[in-house]
Design a protein around this motif. Sequence first.
Motif, PDB file in Angstrom:
ATOM      1  N   ALA A 152       0.825  -1.388   0.138  1.00  0.00           N
ATOM      2  CA  ALA A 152      -0.026  -0.022   0.271  1.00  0.00           C
ATOM      3  C   ALA A 152       0.900   1.332   0.079  1.00  0.00           C
ATOM      4  O   ALA A 152       0.551   2.334  -0.488  1.00  0.00           O
ATOM      5  N   MET A 153       2.011   1.154   0.848  1.00  0.00           N
ATOM      6  CA  MET A 153       2.935   2.539   0.705  1.00  0.00           C
ATOM      7  C   MET A 153       3.564   2.832  -0.672  1.00  0.00           C
ATOM      8  O   MET A 153       3.648   3.635  -0.842  1.00  0.00           O
ATOM      9  N   LEU A 154       3.895   1.480  -1.161  1.00  0.00           N
ATOM     10  CA  LEU A 154       4.746   1.772  -2.464  1.00  0.00           C
ATOM     11  C   LEU A 154       3.701   2.198  -3.569  1.00  0.00           C
ATOM     12  O   LEU A 154       4.101   3.028  -4.420  1.00  0.00           O
ATOM     13  N   ILE A 162       4.552  13.401  -8.509  1.00  0.00           N
ATOM     14  CA  ILE A 162       5.866  13.953  -8.472  1.00  0.00           C
ATOM     15  C   ILE A 162       6.884  12.890  -7.888  1.00  0.00           C
ATOM     16  O   ILE A 162       6.478  12.218  -6.957  1.00  0.00           O
ATOM     17  N   ASN A 163       7.926  12.743  -8.506  1.00  0.00           N
ATOM     18  CA  ASN A 163       8.949  11.698  -8.195  1.00  0.00           C
ATOM     19  C   ASN A 163       9.662  12.310  -6.767  1.00  0.00           C
ATOM     20  O   ASN A 163      10.268  13.446  -6.943  1.00  0.00           O
ATOM     21  N   PRO A 164       9.396  11.589  -5.655  1.00  0.00           N
ATOM     22  CA  PRO A 164       9.890  12.062  -4.427  1.00  0.00           C
ATOM     23  C   PRO A 164      11.597  11.846  -4.572  1.00  0.00           C
ATOM     24  O   PRO A 164      12.065  11.188  -5.435  1.00  0.00           O
ATOM     25  N   ASP A 165      12.647  12.649  -4.068  1.00  0.00           N
ATOM     26  CA  ASP A 165      13.850  12.362  -3.966  1.00  0.00           C
ATOM     27  C   ASP A 165      14.388  11.587  -2.562  1.00  0.00           C
ATOM     28  O   ASP A 165      15.492  11.226  -2.595  1.00  0.00           O
ATOM     29  N   THR A 176      12.527   0.116  -2.195  1.00  0.00           N
ATOM     30  CA  THR A 176      12.306   1.202  -3.167  1.00  0.00           C
ATOM     31  C   THR A 176      13.596   1.768  -3.463  1.00  0.00           C
ATOM     32  O   THR A 176      14.687   1.545  -3.008  1.00  0.00           O
ATOM     33  N   PRO A 177      13.556   2.302  -4.820  1.00  0.00           N
ATOM     34  CA  PRO A 177      14.648   2.939  -5.478  1.00  0.00           C
ATOM     35  C   PRO A 177      15.053   4.243  -4.721  1.00  0.00           C
ATOM     36  O   PRO A 177      16.223   4.756  -5.003  1.00  0.00           O
TER      37      PRO A 177
END
Length: 256
Positions: A152-154, A162-165, A176-177
């Motif tokens: 669920a988190m993923l 927006i891609n988080p950094d 996760t990457p």
Amino acid sequence: MEKYTVGEIEQQLFGKEKVNKETVKELKKDGRKGVQQLILKWEKQEEQKKKIHSQFIEMTSFERQYQTQGYQYIAGIDEAGRGPLAGPVVAGAVILPKDFYLPGLNDSKKLTEAKREEYFKIIQDEALAIGVGIIEAAEIDEINILQASKKAMLHAVAQLGINPDFLLIDAVKLDTPYPYEALIKGDARSISIAAASIIAKVTRDRLMRELGILFPQYGFQANMGYGTAEHLNALREYGVTDHHRKTFAPVRECIK
């Protein structure tokens, strides 16, 4: 100041966002008991405001730490609904702007329902991005609740837009990457995680109220799927629905 009634003085103290220090100084000279009681009440309120402000600043420490390292889009992640016997597990992911300020924002479980709804709207209006991930009961039974919470988190992160950094996660390590830090009791230590906990909790509560309309005998709108006495009695009397987690012991025992 005695030209003002006690009611007018109350309006002066509590009807404004800021009160002039000179006004308070003058009011302290007023001998009326009602006025002195108002001043004490106002001073306690101001002390509480300072405490809440300090708490909020303290809860930005992780965000500020990673911002100084060059991370711009820091997402807080949290889930709601790991313990209930019925309903989905829901995760929220939130990226807040650097100047976000919402004193009183804390772990969603410590807030009233009305306050959660109020904060939910503010977060929706002001967040840079919000993502929600939902894993239903059947899949929870297939992969277990911990794996369902992580999934669920993923999903929530993938929905951000927006891609988080960088990720700040409440107590869970994710595959996760993105670089991340998992914080024990993170919803009380990070404003981003606290905001995510509000999104997750309010979203899940609304889903459970909808299930409560469809299955009124289980009282989902009140117990949110948790194993209350009313819920357990209903399980024994009416059996198990598709929204119950059949691998959870109290439910498993009621499967006919």
